[in-house]
Design an enzyme around this catalytic site. Structure first.
Site, PDB file in Angstrom:
ATOM      1  CG  PHE A   9     -31.471  12.610  27.648  1.00 61.62           C
ATOM      2  CD1 PHE A   9     -31.544  11.230  27.758  1.00 61.62           C
ATOM      3  CD2 PHE A   9     -30.247  13.196  27.302  1.00 61.62           C
ATOM      4  CE1 PHE A   9     -30.419  10.436  27.537  1.00 61.62           C
ATOM      5  CE2 PHE A   9     -29.126  12.411  27.074  1.00 61.62           C
ATOM      6  CZ  PHE A   9     -29.209  11.032  27.209  1.00 61.62           C
ATOM      7  CB  ALA A  42     -24.140  32.766  24.825  1.00 60.23           C
ATOM      8  CG  PHE A  80     -31.331  18.049  35.496  1.00 59.92           C
ATOM      9  CD1 PHE A  80     -30.279  17.369  34.894  1.00 59.92           C
ATOM     10  CD2 PHE A  80     -31.654  17.738  36.802  1.00 59.92           C
ATOM     11  CE1 PHE A  80     -29.574  16.398  35.587  1.00 59.92           C
ATOM     12  CE2 PHE A  80     -30.952  16.767  37.507  1.00 59.92           C
ATOM     13  CZ  PHE A  80     -29.906  16.093  36.896  1.00 59.92           C
ATOM     14  CB  THR A 127     -23.114  22.110  28.752  1.00 68.39           C
ATOM     15  OG1 THR A 127     -22.460  21.728  27.555  1.00 68.39           O
ATOM     16  CG2 THR A 127     -23.451  23.591  28.639  1.00 68.39           C
ATOM     17  CG  ASP A 128     -18.624  19.657  26.893  1.00 67.34           C
ATOM     18  OD1 ASP A 128     -19.724  20.070  26.472  1.00 67.34           O
ATOM     19  OD2 ASP A 128     -18.040  18.657  26.394  1.00 67.34           O
ATOM     20  CD  GLU A 129     -22.709  22.165  23.544  1.00 70.30           C
ATOM     21  OE1 GLU A 129     -23.075  23.132  22.851  1.00 70.30           O
ATOM     22  OE2 GLU A 129     -23.239  21.046  23.482  1.00 70.30           O
ATOM     23  CE1 TYR A 148     -27.279  18.996  10.911  1.00 66.44           C
ATOM     24  CE2 TYR A 148     -26.334  19.877  12.930  1.00 66.44           C
ATOM     25  CZ  TYR A 148     -27.431  19.469  12.199  1.00 66.44           C
ATOM     26  OH  TYR A 148     -28.679  19.552  12.778  1.00 66.44           O
ATOM     27  N   GLY A 187     -21.470  28.388  13.037  1.00 64.71           N
ATOM     28  CA  GLY A 187     -20.618  28.467  14.231  1.00 64.71           C
ATOM     29  C   GLY A 187     -20.362  27.116  14.884  1.00 64.71           C
ATOM     30  CE1 TYR A 239     -27.915  24.204  26.197  1.00 64.09           C
ATOM     31  CE2 TYR A 239     -25.811  23.595  25.209  1.00 64.09           C
ATOM     32  CZ  TYR A 239     -26.779  23.413  26.185  1.00 64.09           C
ATOM     33  OH  TYR A 239     -26.602  22.438  27.146  1.00 64.09           O
ATOM     34  CD  GLU A 294     -36.390  25.588  25.179  1.00 62.79           C
ATOM     35  OE1 GLU A 294     -36.042  24.853  24.230  1.00 62.79           O
ATOM     36  OE2 GLU A 294     -37.539  25.577  25.637  1.00 62.79           O
ATOM     37  CE  LYS A 317     -26.842  24.642  30.825  1.00 57.56           C
ATOM     38  NZ  LYS A 317     -27.949  24.172  31.723  1.00 57.56           N
TER      39      LYS A 317
END
Ligand code: NAD
Ligand code: TYD
Length: 377
Positions: A12, A167, A82, A140-142, A222, A317, A165, A85, A169
């Site tokens: 993407f 963790a 980029f 990512t901001d995550e 969700y 989570g 994910y 996963e 990154k």
């Protein structure tokens, strides 16, 4: 001429970056390295790889021999990583794949770059580097975890990843920083909020909701739908990466986001109303509906409403809120988002209405199996 290695360029955001490079620069060579997992699709970059300035290589970022060969063959100036996963839900199902691709893959690319870009040693024993090279990590901001109702993520917010994910990154980011500290490798990192736009794989919220509406299916939200994401149009993200690759200070992290926070339920409601508006304005768009109810001789859109929403079990989570403070990239590099959400969401939905062949193609693989497993719980 600059030569870029763009990994994950059939996905993407990577594909949007490839398009931006080819549009923006004439004297350039772009090598796309992509494993074409379920999330990567050649249809996304078919017109780009026909361009003589662009080459596509199918391969894994974890493949040491291939990475080495590519550095020898193309003599890259920039690596923009980029490939990853990228889906949190899948990381809950299979964390190890995230570790392999996102951490080991990144480290493999770092090592390949180190092997080919180091020119010697300085008087303190640190490697010296080829002029003008850079490794850019797309993060990512995550990695910052989850916010409550107040506050923003800045570049100094402590890293606090909470999903497999994020963790993975975060770990990749730390390796990138470690290569900068230990080997003085020229690196930069961007940490962006949620992207939206064309070619977004329909397992992520916005394209999944669009796809389900067009198929007359329920819209899974969700938990209670109050989780907040900070949405940015994908081209704005790519412009930020381009600025950081060219002018970002070595060793620095830049947060990217457009102050566009929305609760998930707002996104779903807005997607419903935008599809209705577009199909009212242009009735021909109704032809793409899989559910065709004919009322008074025309395809009805009356059933496209909030009754389609189904609240489903919450994600394990589930991070409550993400929100980026983009002050640093704005002040240092002059980046500001150009596409406002009201415009971007219409552009995005219009693109999906006009590109159903792409959606059908990317969803023809194991997508249905994934969907049935994920949403039958
Ligand atoms: P995506 O899932 O759409 O695309 C990922 C691409 O990487 C695919 O083309 C896939 O085939 C490729 N890939 C996966 N594993 C590979 C491997 N081992 N070797 C080579 N290629 C491989 O992801 P996206 O949404 O375009 O995200 C791109 C990057 O941006 C990721 O690093 C992601 O963490 C980061 N990011 C995404 C968002 C977002 O909102 N989507 C926000 C911030 C940062
Ligand atoms: P997603 O697009 O997966 O991005 P991320 O988890 O990386 O932020 O999800 C965005 C938000 O939408 C997130 O809070 C989870 C929620 N969501 C749903 O409510 N329903 C869905 O079917 C999906 C895929 C996501």
């Amino acid at each position: 001429m600059k030569t870029y290695l763009v990994t994950g360029g059939a996905g993407f955001i990577g594909a949007s970056f490839v398009k931006l490079l080819l549009k923006q620069y004439t004297d350039i060579r772009v090598v796309v390295l992509d494993a074409l997992t379920y999330a990567g699709n050649l249809g996304t970059i078919v017109s780009d790889i026909e361009d003589p300035r662009c080459e596509f290589v199918k391969g894994d970022i974890c493949d040491k021999v291939l990475a080495d060969e590519l550095f020898v063959k193309y003599n890259f100036n920039y690596v923009v990583n980029f490939a990853a996963e990228s889906h949190v839900d899948r990381s809950i199902e299979n964390p190890q794949l995230f570790l392999i691709t996102n951490i080991l893959g990144t480290q493999n690319l770092l090592d390949a770059a180190r092997k080919h870009w180091v020119t010697g040693k300085d008087e303190n024993g640190y490697p010296t580097w080829k002029e003008g090279v850079k490794f850019h990590q797309v993060s990512t901001d995550e990695v910052y975890g989850s916010l409550g109702a107040e506050g923003y993520f800045t570049e100094t917010t402590p890293l606090d990843p909470r999903s497999p994910y994020s963790a993975s990154k975060t770990s990749a980011d730390l390796f990138v920083q470690a290569y900068n500290e230990t080997f003085k490798m020229p690196v930069t990192t961007t940490r962006c909020s949620n992207n939206y736009g064309p070619y977004h794989f329909p397992e992520k919220l916005i394209p999944l909701i669009i796809k389900n509406i067009l198929e007359g299916k329920s819209l899974p939200v969700y938990g209670d739908g109050t989780n907040v994401r900070d949405w940015l149009y994908v081209e704005d993200h790519c412009k930020a990466i381009d600025m950081v690759v060219n002018n970002g200070r070595v060793g620095q992290v830049y947060n990217v986001g457009g102050h566009n926070e929305k609760q998930n339920i707002e996104i779903v409601m807005l997607t419903i109303s935008t599809i209705r508006d577009l199909m009212t304005e242009t009735p021909a768009y109704r032809e793409v509906l899989k559910k065709k109810e004919i009322i008074n001789g025309e395809i009805s859109i009356e059933w496209i409403n909030e009754n389609l929403i189904t609240y489903v079990a919450d994600r394990l989570g589930h991070d409550q809120r993400y929100a980026i403070d983009p002050t640093k990239i704005k002040n240092e590099l002059g980046w500001v988002p150009e596409t406002m959400f009201a415009e971007g969401i219409v552009k995005t939905i219009r693109w999906y209405l006009e590109n159903q062949a792409w959606v059908e193609e990317v969803a023809s693989g194991d997508y249905q199996k994934y969907y049935d497993k994920m949403y039958s719980k």
